[in-house]
Design a protein around this motif. Structure first.
Motif, PDB file in Angstrom:
ATOM      1  N   ASP A   1     -51.601 -75.560 -32.402  1.00  0.00           N
ATOM      2  CA  ASP A   1     -52.488 -75.030 -33.032  1.00  0.00           C
ATOM      3  C   ASP A   1     -52.338 -74.691 -34.720  1.00  0.00           C
ATOM      4  O   ASP A   1     -53.168 -74.346 -35.537  1.00  0.00           O
ATOM      5  CB  ASP A   1     -53.227 -73.690 -32.595  1.00  0.00           C
ATOM      6  CG  ASP A   1     -53.979 -73.813 -31.302  1.00  0.00           C
ATOM      7  OD1 ASP A   1     -54.676 -75.067 -31.113  1.00  0.00           O
ATOM      8  OD2 ASP A   1     -53.685 -73.207 -30.387  1.00  0.00           O
ATOM      9  N   GLY A   2     -51.029 -74.786 -35.107  1.00  0.00           N
ATOM     10  CA  GLY A   2     -50.612 -74.503 -36.307  1.00  0.00           C
ATOM     11  C   GLY A   2     -50.262 -73.261 -36.714  1.00  0.00           C
ATOM     12  O   GLY A   2     -49.761 -72.654 -37.724  1.00  0.00           O
ATOM     13  N   ASN A   3     -50.139 -72.322 -35.614  1.00  0.00           N
ATOM     14  CA  ASN A   3     -49.589 -71.002 -35.665  1.00  0.00           C
ATOM     15  C   ASN A   3     -47.947 -71.142 -35.582  1.00  0.00           C
ATOM     16  O   ASN A   3     -47.528 -72.092 -35.432  1.00  0.00           O
ATOM     17  CB  ASN A   3     -50.035 -70.366 -34.511  1.00  0.00           C
ATOM     18  CG  ASN A   3     -51.350 -69.946 -34.259  1.00  0.00           C
ATOM     19  OD1 ASN A   3     -52.022 -69.596 -35.212  1.00  0.00           O
ATOM     20  ND2 ASN A   3     -51.861 -70.374 -33.120  1.00  0.00           N
ATOM     21  N   CYS A   4     -47.425 -70.298 -36.486  1.00  0.00           N
ATOM     22  CA  CYS A   4     -46.181 -70.275 -36.991  1.00  0.00           C
ATOM     23  C   CYS A   4     -45.486 -68.970 -36.452  1.00  0.00           C
ATOM     24  O   CYS A   4     -45.945 -67.720 -36.453  1.00  0.00           O
ATOM     25  CB  CYS A   4     -45.878 -70.129 -38.468  1.00  0.00           C
ATOM     26  SG  CYS A   4     -44.234 -70.160 -38.784  1.00  0.00           S
ATOM     27  N   PHE A   5     -44.181 -69.132 -35.674  1.00  0.00           N
ATOM     28  CA  PHE A   5     -43.373 -67.978 -35.043  1.00  0.00           C
ATOM     29  C   PHE A   5     -42.279 -68.161 -35.579  1.00  0.00           C
ATOM     30  O   PHE A   5     -41.709 -69.251 -36.003  1.00  0.00           O
ATOM     31  CB  PHE A   5     -43.645 -68.229 -33.514  1.00  0.00           C
ATOM     32  CG  PHE A   5     -44.798 -68.004 -32.879  1.00  0.00           C
ATOM     33  CD1 PHE A   5     -45.288 -66.732 -32.457  1.00  0.00           C
ATOM     34  CD2 PHE A   5     -45.363 -69.274 -32.852  1.00  0.00           C
ATOM     35  CE1 PHE A   5     -46.519 -66.858 -31.882  1.00  0.00           C
ATOM     36  CE2 PHE A   5     -46.523 -69.143 -32.150  1.00  0.00           C
ATOM     37  CZ  PHE A   5     -47.199 -68.109 -31.694  1.00  0.00           C
ATOM     38  N   GLU A   6     -41.377 -66.852 -35.844  1.00  0.00           N
ATOM     39  CA  GLU A   6     -40.241 -66.868 -36.617  1.00  0.00           C
ATOM     40  C   GLU A   6     -38.998 -66.202 -35.410  1.00  0.00           C
ATOM     41  O   GLU A   6     -39.342 -65.537 -34.960  1.00  0.00           O
ATOM     42  CB  GLU A   6     -40.084 -65.998 -37.828  1.00  0.00           C
ATOM     43  CG  GLU A   6     -38.825 -65.816 -38.345  1.00  0.00           C
ATOM     44  CD  GLU A   6     -39.105 -64.978 -39.642  1.00  0.00           C
ATOM     45  OE1 GLU A   6     -37.860 -64.600 -40.169  1.00  0.00           O
ATOM     46  OE2 GLU A   6     -39.999 -64.742 -40.366  1.00  0.00           O
ATOM     47  N   ILE A   7     -37.909 -67.041 -35.548  1.00  0.00           N
ATOM     48  CA  ILE A   7     -36.634 -66.397 -35.057  1.00  0.00           C
ATOM     49  C   ILE A   7     -35.568 -66.039 -36.330  1.00  0.00           C
ATOM     50  O   ILE A   7     -35.264 -67.034 -36.787  1.00  0.00           O
ATOM     51  CB  ILE A   7     -36.185 -67.242 -33.814  1.00  0.00           C
ATOM     52  CG1 ILE A   7     -37.214 -67.664 -32.870  1.00  0.00           C
ATOM     53  CG2 ILE A   7     -34.976 -66.716 -33.229  1.00  0.00           C
ATOM     54  CD1 ILE A   7     -36.638 -68.475 -31.668  1.00  0.00           C
ATOM     55  N   PRO A   8     -35.525 -64.813 -36.655  1.00  0.00           N
ATOM     56  CA  PRO A   8     -34.787 -64.456 -37.624  1.00  0.00           C
ATOM     57  C   PRO A   8     -33.296 -64.963 -37.538  1.00  0.00           C
ATOM     58  O   PRO A   8     -32.886 -65.679 -38.539  1.00  0.00           O
ATOM     59  CB  PRO A   8     -34.647 -63.079 -37.776  1.00  0.00           C
ATOM     60  CG  PRO A   8     -35.967 -62.456 -36.921  1.00  0.00           C
ATOM     61  CD  PRO A   8     -36.199 -63.692 -35.975  1.00  0.00           C
ATOM     62  N   GLU A   9     -32.698 -64.637 -36.554  1.00  0.00           N
ATOM     63  CA  GLU A   9     -31.322 -65.373 -36.359  1.00  0.00           C
ATOM     64  C   GLU A   9     -31.135 -65.874 -34.691  1.00  0.00           C
ATOM     65  O   GLU A   9     -31.038 -64.929 -33.979  1.00  0.00           O
ATOM     66  CB  GLU A   9     -30.076 -64.385 -36.569  1.00  0.00           C
ATOM     67  CG  GLU A   9     -30.258 -64.142 -38.328  1.00  0.00           C
ATOM     68  CD  GLU A   9     -29.143 -63.111 -38.535  1.00  0.00           C
ATOM     69  OE1 GLU A   9     -27.984 -63.630 -38.451  1.00  0.00           O
ATOM     70  OE2 GLU A   9     -29.484 -62.105 -38.851  1.00  0.00           O
ATOM     71  N   VAL A  10     -31.328 -67.114 -34.472  1.00  0.00           N
ATOM     72  CA  VAL A  10     -31.218 -67.243 -32.780  1.00  0.00           C
ATOM     73  C   VAL A  10     -30.034 -67.154 -32.307  1.00  0.00           C
ATOM     74  O   VAL A  10     -29.884 -66.754 -31.108  1.00  0.00           O
ATOM     75  CB  VAL A  10     -31.356 -69.093 -33.144  1.00  0.00           C
ATOM     76  CG1 VAL A  10     -31.270 -69.666 -31.589  1.00  0.00           C
ATOM     77  CG2 VAL A  10     -32.608 -69.529 -33.543  1.00  0.00           C
TER      78      VAL A  10
END
Length: 192
Positions: free
Chosen positions: A168-177
């Motif tokens: 759907d174009g939503n963005c999720f972030e993982i700061p440091e995998v």
């Protein structure tokens, strides 16, 4: 006769181009942002001729949302069904040039527009029929989302952040995998 009609059309097109607004540099000296009654942002602008223009609603958009989120912010008219994409009114070079109240007002709107929850834990990742189904814990609570084509929709940035885009174009972030718990890291490392 046909040549006259063609010349008139060309002249009208040129007039339309020049009648359109030209983007200006927005500074604390020429731009005043105000919260409208409906909680949106309004703009009072002093143009190059010293005349005041008012915009009931404006929309801030980041030119570089990932690499320089607080610089080069385009201030635009809203998109409309009749008029299409909103025209750019002007550009804020550095948000820090404005007072704290104005900066907070614009940042609040940008945070709504660029809402990016941080993934804190990955409970499950399933792949089925070319789609990936994620169950995760984010800074905004537990979320399930679907993604396709991980090579295009997972971006690892130079500063070690990873951005994941769902269908759907939503963005999720993982700061440091690499700083996630081991179980979460194992579920995502193959796609990085």
């Amino acid at each position: 006769m046909a040549e006259e009609i063609k010349n008139k059309q060309t002249e009208q097109e040129e007039n339309d181009i020049f009648a359109k607004r030209r983007s200006v540099d927005l500074t604390p000296q020429n731009a005043r942002f105000i919260r409208s009654e409906g909680g949106l942002i309004s703009l009072e602008l002093k143009n190059g001729n010293g005349e005041k223009e008012s915009f009931e609603r404006v929309v801030p958009v980041r030119a570089f949302p990932i690499t320089d989120p607080d610089a080069y912010i385009s201030i635009r008219e809203p998109d409309t069904r009749e008029g299409g994409k909103g025209a750019e009114i002007g550009m804020i070079e550095k948000l820090s040039d404005f007072d704290k109240e104005t900066s907070e007002l614009i940042l609040e709107e940008l945070d709504r527009r660029y809402f990016t929850p941080v993934i804190e834990k990955i409970y499950n990742v399933k792949e089925k029929f070319g789609y990936m189904y994620f169950d995760v814990l984010t800074s905004s609570g537990k979320v399930s989302f679907v993604m396709n084509n991980p090579s295009s929709n997972i971006r690892v940035l130079e500063d070690k952040r990873s951005l994941i885009y769902d269908i759907d174009g939503n963005c999720f972030e993982i700061p440091e995998v690499d700083k996630m718990d081991k179980a979460s890291f194992k579920k995502i490392e193959i796609y990085l």
